[in-house]
Design an enzyme around this catalytic site. Structure first.
Site, PDB file in Angstrom:
ATOM      1  N   HIS A  30       0.623  -1.150  -0.046  1.00  0.00           N
ATOM      2  CA  HIS A  30       0.135  -0.047   0.029  1.00  0.00           C
ATOM      3  C   HIS A  30       0.927   1.305  -0.027  1.00  0.00           C
ATOM      4  O   HIS A  30       1.213   1.766   0.913  1.00  0.00           O
ATOM      5  CB  HIS A  30      -0.965   0.126   1.252  1.00  0.00           C
ATOM      6  N   HIS A 264      -4.153   3.884  -3.655  1.00  0.00           N
ATOM      7  CA  HIS A 264      -4.022   3.341  -2.178  1.00  0.00           C
ATOM      8  C   HIS A 264      -3.382   2.143  -1.848  1.00  0.00           C
ATOM      9  O   HIS A 264      -2.268   2.077  -1.199  1.00  0.00           O
ATOM     10  CB  HIS A 264      -5.676   3.100  -1.693  1.00  0.00           C
ATOM     11  N   GLU A 410     -15.989  -1.149  25.564  1.00  0.00           N
ATOM     12  CA  GLU A 410     -15.352  -2.462  25.856  1.00  0.00           C
ATOM     13  C   GLU A 410     -14.116  -2.640  24.690  1.00  0.00           C
ATOM     14  O   GLU A 410     -12.875  -2.907  25.065  1.00  0.00           O
ATOM     15  CB  GLU A 410     -16.101  -3.825  25.402  1.00  0.00           C
ATOM     16  N   HIS A 472     -27.187 -12.118  27.220  1.00  0.00           N
ATOM     17  CA  HIS A 472     -26.068 -11.785  28.394  1.00  0.00           C
ATOM     18  C   HIS A 472     -25.650 -13.059  28.883  1.00  0.00           C
ATOM     19  O   HIS A 472     -24.346 -13.167  29.415  1.00  0.00           O
ATOM     20  CB  HIS A 472     -26.793 -11.025  29.595  1.00  0.00           C
TER      21      HIS A 472
END
Lengths: 657, 657
Positions: A30, A264, A410, A472
């Protein structure tokens, strides 16, 4: 402010020509980002970034994280140019080849001088926040008595893709909240993504977005070195906020296809490489060549870093002996010599205790003894039992605490912890519900891949959490973590196994997941094999039946074993908190504990996947397969899924029938 | 604007008293959000939300998504109050009990009238964006010829936790980019999270943040009904942007502990419940009781929705027959009768083709035939081969295309696709690299749990992707997806298996993951068992050896089998694209294909975990265990990991020795 000369511009172009030669030789890679950000990076190295190419482990170096890891030729070029002994030109020639030090994306465990492993977009943003937290936290501890041992910046090069990823939002929001004044993100604002112009999918006002998080924002022309330098200087003056510098760049600058998605990735072809070199004023025919004057200039920049390192070492000598000893112990990651003695012991006659609660008690003991431990939770502190007694939380302007309030983030928590672990001087642990390990899985994987010593505390580890129900209740999470190479997963069966698991977690060099119960579990009569991954809690020299379990199901098997023994059966109950530790044992030990010719019943409140490896053909599984959990009080849930001593007995007898 | 009366306020309080009675009876649950958002929700129902409690499947209903799923008593109360036949008061009394229709978090597959399954924070935000995209896309298709068949709003109740999760940022950014004018988020801005005040971890300027994404923003007093109504009316007038209404609420309003983290979750005790009821002017002793007048008022609100549904049905009759037939087929999700004939056939004599490229060709064929299909990619369109020929992309103000440019937002893509699938009328598929399935794992799980018919296209499925290296090379992803209940994972071995896999993906009712190669794979001589999950590509009636593989390793086994057969061995090569489909076969069929007494070599470029279940004790595994991948050209990588025909032969002969 400095004047920038032709030599400066040519030095930036050296990054570009090396990148193009490596990508074209590999016929893969790249080039877009390194070509776009070469000028910015040059200014950063010349005037700001302090690293020692001769010793990448210098603890007080500035950290540069290339979150846009596909642009790996940028850091590889910089390592070569500044004279890092681990990055000779031969390695650039072997870019993306087997066993080279120049893999497709930067990997800190392979290449000296790479701070973190990046590639999955967004990850480096959270790593950089962790590094900046580590810096500020260690500075609070070690900058005193007349010395300043920790005082470095953390820079990250981030792309459009990084800033689209959710984790970058989480990380930026946390960084703004904590006021991380030494964190600077260099945003490669090139308006191009793989699909085409970013306008296809991305129309945020990035500066406004970052100001909403509490950042200082600046915009520069990425190809105007004076403009870049001015912004980097301004960023230094902002000490109570992180800074985002939007660098308006041209992707693949110099290539005929610059400024398009075609610049790119992928090798542009030698013709385009030559055209680019001409546009830089470089010799179009020279390959992997940096003019002597330019290389000397870069090496001088590297040498300035080495000198800064030397000065810091001199300064370190001024520190009082005790402070210096503490600092060096932190850098080494020393553990207390008396770790075993320090761990709490839970008497089997005590009443049952949830392993998450036992974990909390262990932390109450360990955290005061291990100053490197920095805890946290993704807004589940009272549930995860992760906050040690008397520990304060890190706050904007006051990093004297021992605990990070990560918020409901998280993924950023896990990524930040990886950044802390790879920064050094910090052993991070952080909690959430086990089911939500899914949210941080990309970061757990990067911890495993890069060998980051991050401790993941996962509570509420099965349907045994009860009423919160299937969204959960982990079912497949144990299996899916065990599938990940390089991660040690530990699901202790009682309070003492939890203490042993924490000891292992501290002693491991890589990441560890502690999987803990919400519900109270009886304390087992015996506990001497967690380090081997599995052991007999209840043994019989010539068992007719193996009951194999982990975590909350071990106590259940103990209850069932009593009933079976009362019927005259010879039963061995094996607690198996960790597959990975068990797999490290030799075959003889493994076969002795789990002989394949003895019928075996595996009992675990999760999918059976993978357990077949540990048993012979005469086996059965009391597990949860083909469905998710159920919302109901604990006893009802356990009955629904058959996790009762009576059912274990029934299944065991059926197996033996 | 309306005047709000005591009856209005009492009607909102009815949500509160039902919530408190249910939580206290269950001794478990989260009263904070329903008590805080009762007034807002009441105004929404009274003046804006059009749903038919008698028929929750009304296609043009407004969608209300409770992203803060822990507040499940809010939607359950609303279903009861508006007279939904599936939600009698008995079910509220059985909140969070086994097999009730009122589980801890809302589950659309259990409770009629729940739009999506929520609980893991953030997920509902992405779902709502998907629903709003579905609405706008279907409106473009079906609102013509003088009729307006699709014209509904999508509302989501979102919490602080939702807005901290990265997926909410991704989703909001995408929604702003697309200008989803009928999307409204009601932000329960109560300044409290589980750890304590949100100021512990969260100091964003939320309104500024959303404006940076291109949203319209408003702020209201969540307990001033007129203020709320005014904002909701204003949101209706904004048709080119989504709207965020920040509702400044008091968590647990009415409880003695209102406004603190103690009011978020857990039963407050009957004394506090009574105190709260007194503050509402309700009878403190009455439990699960709603005064006749109030219930009648709510039922009238429900009846207004039923009337709106009736009016819409009348309107539907005005549609031209062909349009109506198309609409009804879309709602049913009809597939073309000639699906088999429509699928492309790839001749085994043609040159090898990557399964991702074959998938692209299948889509070129299918997308014009199946108007419900809406594709997309997380900015890997050219790599994922997900853009069908001539398909346009959805743009702000022009939703006539067949493709969504999701940006580098894997998690929001998956969540949005789930929202589309559960909206109905849309079969979404979306691509990314297989390794990055980790980023969307929470949403894949929710698709599996809730039965959303979402098709995940995962390309670059193994170390065979080559130079991009370990950060991009899946190792454990196959195993970890197979561990998930309710998900069908398919890893086709060649172009024809890919076509068959797409057919299965369209016919399944739940989520499907298609796992596709980057590299070209030979077209197999035979292909007639994908639907059974596994079949013999090369058979022998009395095999001495089984070679079992999936995906790119099947062709490898075919090459090895030729060498083994040349040595006089009897070999069966089994292609096993899907464990889940194979597990649906009866035991006799499974044992006939994979007899456990025949030595077996499993060949798969991923972890061995779980394969032991399908083979006997005499087996070996040519897999990748205990390490991650490597960055190098394809052939070098495959050689490094032993994926060569010669090595398969060596391992096979060793197994038979």
């Amino acid at each position: 402010m400095s004047e920038f000369s032709e030599l400066d511009r040519a030095s930036a172009h050296a990054i570009r020509t090396l990148t193009l030669d490596a990508v074209q030789t590999a016929n893969s890679g790249h080039p877009g980002m390194p070509l776009g950000m070469a000028d910015v990076t040059y200014v950063l190295y010349k005037h700001f970034l302090r690293t020692d190419p001769q010793d990448a482990s210098w603890f007080n170096r500035d950290r540069l994280i290339v979150s846009a890891g596909h642009g790996s030729m940028l850091p590889y070029s910089l390592l070569y140019l500044t004279g890092a002994p681990g990055m000779p030109i031969e390695q650039l020639k072997r870019f993306r080849q087997i066993d080279s030090l120049t893999p497709g994306h930067p990997e800190n465990h392979i290449t000296v001088g790479i701070e973190v492993t990046t590639g999955p977009l967004g990850s480096g943003t959270a790593n950089s926040v962790g590094m900046a937290i580590a810096e500020a936290w260690l500075a609070t501890r070690f900058n005193k008595d007349g010395v300043t041992l920790i005082d470095h910046h953390t820079y990250a090069i981030v792309s459009d893709g990084d800033l689209q990823e959710g984790v970058s939002h989480e990380a930026a929001s946390l960084a703004g909240h904590l006021g991380l004044g030494k964190l600077v993100w260099l945003y490669d604002d090139n308006a191009i993504s793989i699909d085409g112009p970013t306008s296809l999918s991305f129309s945020e006002d990035i500066s406004t977005r970052f100001r909403s998080y509490g950042w200082h924002t600046l915009t520069v022309d990425a190809h105007d070195m004076s403009d870049v330098e001015k912004a980097l200087r301004e960023a230094r003056t902002i000490t109570d906020k992180p800074t985002l510098i939007s660098c308006k760049s041209i992707i693949g600058k110099g290539l005929p296809k610059q400024g398009t998605s075609k610049a790119h990735s992928d090798a542009p072809g030698w013709d385009d490489v030559k055209a680019a070199k001409r546009s830089y004023g470089a010799d179009p025919e020279a390959v992997f060549h940096v003019a002597t004057e330019i290389l000397a200039h870069w090496r001088a920049i590297g040498a300035a870093g080495t000198a800064a390192h030397f000065a810091w070492q001199q300064h370190l000598q001024l520190a009082p002996a005790e402070l210096r000893a503490q600092f060096e112990a932190a850098v080494r990651g020393d553990l207390p010599a008396n770790l075993d003695a320090a761990l709490p012991f839970f008497d089997p006659t005590e009443k049952p205790i949830a392993t998450r609660a036992a974990s909390g008690k262990v932390l109450d003991t360990l955290v005061p003894l291990i100053p490197n431990l920095l805890g946290g939770s993704a807004d589940l502190t009272p549930s995860n039992n992760t906050l040690p007694k008397d520990a304060g939380s890190l706050k904007r302007g006051d990093f004297s605490g021992r605990y990070v309030r990560y918020g409901v983030r998280e993924h950023a928590m896990a990524g930040a912890m990886n950044g802390m672990a790879l920064h050094g001087g910090v052993v991070p642990y952080g909690g959430t519900f086990f089911c939500f390990s899914d949210f941080m899985r990309p970061a757990i994987r990067l911890a495993a891949l890069s060998g980051a010593h991050t401790i993941f505390v996962f509570t509420h580890d099965s349907v045994g959490l009860g009423e919160d129900g299937p969204t959960h209740q982990p079912i497949e999470q144990l299996s899916s973590l065990r599938a990940m190479p390089g991660l040690v997963t530990l699901r202790p069966a009682d309070a003492n196994e939890t203490a042993a698991a924490w000891k292992i977690a501290l002693q491991e060099s890589g990441p560890v997941a502690l999987v803990l119960s919400r519900q109270a579990l009886p304390i087992l009569p015996k506990n001497n094999g967690v380090e081997q991954g599995a052991y007999a809690v209840l043994d019989d020299a010539a068992p007719q039946l193996l009951l194999i379990a982990s975590g909350s199901e071990v106590g259940l098997c103990m209850s069932a074993a009593k009933l079976l023994i009362a019927q005259g059966l010879r039963v061995r109950v094996v607690s198996m908190p960790s597959w990975e530790l068990f797999d490290r044992q030799d075959a003889a030990a493994r076969n002795a504990l789990l002989p394949k010719d003895v019928p075996a019943l595996v009992v675990e409140a999760g999918v059976s996947q993978g357990w077949h490896k540990y048993v012979g053909s005469h086996a059965d599984f009391l597990t949860i397969d083909g469905r998710f959990g159920a919302s109901a009080p604990l006893a009802d849930v356990l009955r629904t899924f058959g996790f009762t001593a009576e059912n274990v007995v029934t299944k065991a007898l059926a197996l033996l029938a």
